[in-house]
Design a protein around this motif. Structure first.
Motif, short mmCIF file in Angstrom:
data_model
loop_
_atom_site.label_atom_id
_atom_site.label_comp_id
_atom_site.label_asym_id
_atom_site.label_seq_id
_atom_site.Cartn_x
_atom_site.Cartn_y
_atom_site.Cartn_z
N ASP A 86 49.54 35.93 44.45
CA ASP A 86 48.08 35.74 44.55
C ASP A 86 47.72 34.97 45.82
O ASP A 86 46.75 35.30 46.51
CB ASP A 86 47.55 34.99 43.32
N ALA A 93 50.46 44.37 44.75
CA ALA A 93 49.32 45.29 44.60
C ALA A 93 48.39 44.78 43.48
O ALA A 93 47.16 44.82 43.60
CB ALA A 93 49.81 46.69 44.29
N ALA A 94 49.00 44.28 42.39
CA ALA A 94 48.19 43.75 41.29
C ALA A 94 47.50 42.45 41.71
O ALA A 94 46.33 42.21 41.37
CB ALA A 94 49.08 43.51 40.07
N LYS A 99 46.61 41.64 44.75
CA LYS A 99 45.51 41.99 45.66
C LYS A 99 44.29 42.41 44.86
O LYS A 99 43.15 42.08 45.21
CB LYS A 99 45.92 43.14 46.58
N GLY A 100 44.52 43.15 43.78
CA GLY A 100 43.41 43.59 42.92
C GLY A 100 42.72 42.40 42.26
O GLY A 100 41.49 42.33 42.22
N ARG A 101 43.53 41.45 41.77
CA ARG A 101 42.94 40.25 41.13
C ARG A 101 42.10 39.47 42.13
O ARG A 101 40.99 39.05 41.84
CB ARG A 101 44.04 39.33 40.57
N MET A 102 42.67 39.26 43.31
CA MET A 102 41.93 38.47 44.31
C MET A 102 40.70 39.22 44.83
O MET A 102 39.68 38.60 45.14
CB MET A 102 42.86 38.12 45.49
N ALA A 103 40.79 40.56 44.85
CA ALA A 103 39.62 41.34 45.30
C ALA A 103 38.43 41.12 44.39
O ALA A 103 37.27 41.20 44.82
CB ALA A 103 39.98 42.82 45.36
#
Lengths: 181, 264
Positions: free
Chosen positions: B12, B42-43, B45-49
């Motif tokens: 993260d 990849a997961a 990056k999705g959480r932080m996005a």
């Protein structure tokens, strides 16, 4: 409502209405983050237009099995805005095909976006103020640990601990909620 | 870093861009060779996005979509560029071969230099073209914005509201022109720049219900500025107010009122 994948297929076939639908779906969300970072309507709108034009030009390279379209849009919007803010070139990894991003939940509908907005705000509101400030400095201003420490005057170790605790809480809360949601 | 990152948060923090120096380099060198960790990234990056959703909602002006759709028509579709392949001709051997080689070798060098020169020139022209296109887009945006402002100002049902400074809150004044039917608003005013870590936020106070955020702004000088914003259609304003809020604005007003004006 057409799914993102269906709209992307139409985009590959040069269907402009598909691009308009994706813009309607994600334009507001991207505009918000661009404006929050840049505080400049004109710059934010230029980048917004460029991102969707890039999507139009490179849609054939998108593989929905590799990652999420809104995830890519959010990451590229943030990268571009921070690059503009810092007067530097965008970082590598901006191509649709390069950037694999898995969102923990769907954001395709307005309702899903509204719900997620509440969840993210709830998760952030639950953080201690120092952690939230550090997280926002990292996300919205693109600062690293060291840069945050030099700007706030806090010891580097303290900043690292705050950010680590903040992302850990966020991961737990959004993960839990996604599992239930 | 030879092994996997020891803590999940490392992914993260990397996705957030918070790591620097050795920490960043270590995780990058590991990620290049580990598909399991690439999946975790990849997961992350999705959480932080998702933090994008922490930004106060700001709708883009309608002109952006119009310009985007126009741009599709003005930009040529990508065409695959396949330069013709040049097959070397037979040079022949013996004396004539060497003679040709002696003539052609300097020519080839000259050709290569000319190619490099043209390539550099081409890149320079391409950069210049990009710069001019960007400038043109900026000017087009400004013209569209001005046209839009003129439409709101000229509409017969547009209401003008004068915002005056509250006692003890510094200097400034503003005029808000809003058209409830069009759902558009023009702000024109001047105010001292906000203190560090603060932003000004314009609110519409409706006849019923809570104040509605119209826009967050951060003037860098006390010069006059004019901008447009969307507001809910069909809602009649009781008043408008500018408050001082934490940087980036708030969902509801929390700070002191700086400029206030009744709409009726």
């Amino acid at each position: 409502m057409s799914s993102d994948a269906a709209l992307m297929e139409r985009l590959v076939e040069r269907d402009e209405t598909a691009l308009a639908a994706l813009y309607d779906r994600y334009g507001g969300m991207l505009s918000s983050v661009l404006y929050r970072i840049l505080r400049d309507t004109q710059a934010a709108e230029e980048i917004l237009q460029d991102i969707f034009h890039q999507l139009w030009r490179t849609s054939a390279r998108f593989d929905p099995n590799r990652g999420s379209l809104p995830g890519w849009l959010m990451v590229i919007a943030r990268n571009r805005a921070i690059s503009r803010l810092r007067q530097r070139r965008p970082e590598a990894g901006e191509q649709l095909v390069e950037n694999t991003i898995i969102l923990p939940c769907s954001v395709e509908s307005d309702a899903a976006q509204q719900e997620l907005l509440g969840r993210v705000k709830g998760a952030l509101d639950g953080l201690p103020k120092e952690q939230r400030v550090a997280l926002e400095m990292a996300y919205f201003e693109g600062f690293t640990h060291s840069e945050i420490a030099s700007r706030t005057g806090d010891p580097l170790g303290t900043v690292k601990t705050r950010l680590r605790s903040a992302v850990e809480t966020l991961r737990r809360k959004l993960g839990e909620q996604s599992a239930h949601g | 870093m030879n092994g996997h990152p020891t803590r999940e948060e490392d992914f993260d923090l990397y996705a957030l861009g918070a790591l620097d120096g050795d920490e960043k380099q270590a995780i990058e060198s590991h990620l290049a060779a580990c598909s399991e960790c690439a999946r975790k990234l990849a997961a992350a990056k999705g959480r932080m996005a998702l933090l994008a959703f922490a930004a106060p909602r700001v709708e883009p002006s309608p002109g952006v979509k119009e310009r985007l759709m126009r741009q599709l028509h003005s930009t040529a579709e990508g065409r695959a560029y396949s330069p013709a392949r040049i097959e070397p001709e037979s040079m022949g051997g013996g004396f004539f071969g060497r003679w040709w080689a002696a003539v052609l070798a300097p020519a080839a060098v000259a050709l290569a230099l000319a190619t490099i020169f043209l390539w550099i020139q081409n890149n320079r022209l391409h950069d210049e073209d990009q710069r001019l296109q960007s400038a043109l887009r900026t000017q087009q945006n400004q013209i569209d914005e001005l046209r839009h402002i003129a439409d709101v100002i000229q509409a017969h049902d547009t209401v003008s509201v004068l915002l005056k400074p509250m006692p003890g809150m510094g200097q400034g004044t503003a005029q808000v022109l809003y058209n409830s039917g069009m759902g558009e608003l023009v702000y024109d005013g001047w105010i001292s720049p906000p203190p560090p870590e603060k932003s000004y936020q314009l609110w519409m106070v409706p006849m019923d219900g809570n104040p509605i955020s119209v826009g967050v702004f951060n003037p860098v000088t006390a010069d006059s500025s004019t901008w447009m914003a969307k507001m809910p259609q069909g809602v009649t304003a009781k008043a408008f107010a500018v408050t001082l809020e934490p940087a980036g604005g708030m969902p509801h007003p929390t700070g002191p009122q700086v400029l206030v004006g009744p709409a009726t």
